[in-house]
Design an enzyme around this catalytic site. Structure first.
Site, PDB file in Angstrom:
ATOM      1  N   GLU A 105      20.979  -6.758  24.391  1.00  0.00           N
ATOM      2  CA  GLU A 105      21.157  -5.939  25.599  1.00  0.00           C
ATOM      3  C   GLU A 105      22.606  -5.982  26.030  1.00  0.00           C
ATOM      4  OE1 GLU A 105      21.608  -5.503  30.000  1.00  0.00           O
ATOM      5  OE2 GLU A 105      21.886  -7.291  28.757  1.00  0.00           O
TER       6      GLU A 105
ATOM      7  N   CYS B  25      28.810  -8.857  28.598  1.00  0.00           N
ATOM      8  CA  CYS B  25      29.143  -7.430  28.655  1.00  0.00           C
ATOM      9  C   CYS B  25      30.526  -7.172  29.235  1.00  0.00           C
ATOM     10  CB  CYS B  25      28.102  -6.682  29.487  1.00  0.00           C
ATOM     11  SG  CYS B  25      28.036  -7.185  31.223  1.00  0.00           S
TER      12      CYS B  25
ATOM     13  N   ARG C  40      21.587   0.610  30.778  1.00  0.00           N
ATOM     14  CA  ARG C  40      21.907  -0.438  29.820  1.00  0.00           C
ATOM     15  C   ARG C  40      21.454   0.000  28.434  1.00  0.00           C
ATOM     16  NH1 ARG C  40      24.631  -1.673  33.395  1.00  0.00           N
ATOM     17  NH2 ARG C  40      24.947  -3.708  34.386  1.00  0.00           N
TER      18      ARG C  40
ATOM     19  N   ARG D 217      20.863   1.857  36.977  1.00  0.00           N
ATOM     20  CA  ARG D 217      21.465   0.797  36.156  1.00  0.00           C
ATOM     21  C   ARG D 217      21.186   1.112  34.692  1.00  0.00           C
ATOM     22  NH1 ARG D 217      22.866  -4.352  37.913  1.00  0.00           N
ATOM     23  NH2 ARG D 217      23.281  -5.888  36.297  1.00  0.00           N
TER      24      ARG D 217
END
Length: 421
Positions: free
Chosen positions: A199, A152, A245, A243
């Site tokens: 992800e 990421c 995502r 968080r």
């Protein structure tokens, strides 16, 4: 069915009960556990959140539950689909799918420290390779689901800012990381799994004014022909951490899947639920010993408290940016808080999540075990690396219960391949 019986060591069993409950939650839902131990799901939820203690009497039942492969009337089942785990990190995505009957048949992770942690917790005999880029696609085993938490950093806000400051390319122009998505695509193209789950950070959606995400969607939908759905999920539904995502899933054949099927917990999450207990109830985790917590004195090891020099620096840094009208600074939290996002740089100064220890006292970092809990890993998860590497690994990981929940609504749409003889 109920295995609710009494007995055991009154001093140690309550700690053991909570540890066993956390381990059981990796594989089973609260409802399944409730049926097995003869309680309702609200009670299991209270035990897990710490609003009431997980009692001694639960220990025998939870031990029996952990030996079970299938629950009558429940969702858990023996292995019934196969998956591969790419850019596997320390196995958070894998753990979420194993909880629903999956079997990992291939793993790829290039970082040697992450590999050490992964193999310590998943000592299987399936192929484990480092760099996936040169690996022949023909040698990747057949599988039902491809899982990939592809890097990421080229797309994250922090990663982009750092690369801009250094004059380096980011996104798909980053040849070392950004193009790894296309290695995922080539494996999907060749192996044609029933489904996939990818992800990444929320910023993937908006990176380069949306161009990066459009390339990904065009590749998956138009070139590979998969039905693709995506959703941004905040981990705070499952653990006390903000968080966000993006989860991208795809099916080879069109399904009537809808994200509305994903039920996100609505209960309030508090940091106190993952912190070491200083009232004498902190479980003794054999693999940790006293590395993070001093069980004799019932306190977190003092090395996690910031030094006077570092605390003074962080306060000065925050004040400087406040005066300039910027929002930069440390994040001070208490047991009632939901934290900022845990990052891979947490080992440097812990500034995004500093736990207050009382008036006049310097704050402390979370310990690696607390970081593991913040990411939804059970206490049975072993941490065989240094604190620095552990912080990096948990900062790069997924919130495991998020993946477990997504797997729970995704797996019923998978047509399993024939079992191995």
């Amino acid at each position: 069915m109920s295995f609710w019986i009494t007995g055991g060591n009154q001093m140690k069993q309550p700690n053991m009960a909570l540890d066993l409950l956390r381990e059981a939650r990796v594989r089973f839902t609260q409802e399944e556990i409730a049926r097995f131990v003869g309680r309702d799901s609200k009670t299991i939820r209270r035990w897990e959140k710490g609003t009431c203690s997980c009692p001694v009497m639960a220990v025998p039942a939870l031990k029996e539950l952990l030996k079970v492969d299938d629950l009558a009337g429940g969702k858990s089942a023996p292995t019934n689909f196969r998956f591969i785990d790419l850019f596997a990190g320390i196995g958070g995505i894998r753990m979420g799918f194993e909880a629903h009957g999956g079997k990992c048949v291939f793993t790829s992770e290039w970082n040697d420290f992450a590999k050490k942690t992964y193999l310590e917790n998943f000592p299987g005999n399936h192929p484990f390779v480092g760099d996936i880029v040169p690996y022949p696609t023909d040698e990747v085993p057949d599988h039902d689901i491809l899982l990939a938490g592809f890097p990421c950093q080229p797309f994250s806000i922090a990663g982009v800012s750092k690369k801009n400051a250094l004059g380096r390319p980011h996104g798909f122009e980053c040849t070392t990381q950004g193009t790894l998505f296309f290695d995922v695509a080539r494996i999907i193209a060749h192996k044609r799994p029933q489904a996939f789950l990818l992800e990444n950070v929320k910023n993937l959606f908006s990176h380069d004014r949306g161009n990066t995400f459009r390339v990904i969607m065009r590749t998956l939908e138009d070139e590979l022909g998969y039905q693709v759905l995506y959703k941004i999920i905040d981990g705070r539904h499952f653990t006390p951490q903000h968080r966000e995502r993006i989860i991208i899933i795809g099916f080879r054949e069109k399904r009537d899947f809808s994200w509305d099927q994903l039920e996100l917990p609505t209960g309030e999450q508090k940091l106190a639920n993952v912190l070491h207990k200083t009232d004498g109830s902190e479980p003794l985790i054999e693999s940790d010993g006293d590395r993070y917590y001093d069980h004799k004195n019932n306190c977190v090891q003092p090395k996690f408290t910031l030094t006077p020099k570092l605390w003074k620096y962080l306060q000065g840094y925050a004040e400087k940016h406040r005066a300039a009208g910027n929002g930069f600074g440390f994040g001070l939290v208490t047991g009632d808080s939901v934290t900022r996002t845990l990052s891979a740089r947490y080992y440097k100064d812990g500034s995004e999540i500093l736990l207050a220890q009382g008036k006049g006292k310097r704050p402390r970092r979370l310990t690696p075990r607390e970081c593991a809990r913040l990411m939804g890993f059970p206490d049975s998860f072993r941490i065989p690396v240094s604190n620095t590497q552990a912080y990096r690994q948990f900062g790069n990981s997924v919130v495991m219960p998020v993946i477990r929940a997504v797997a729970g609504v995704m797996v019923p749409y998978i047509k399993a391949q024939p079992k191995e003889q």
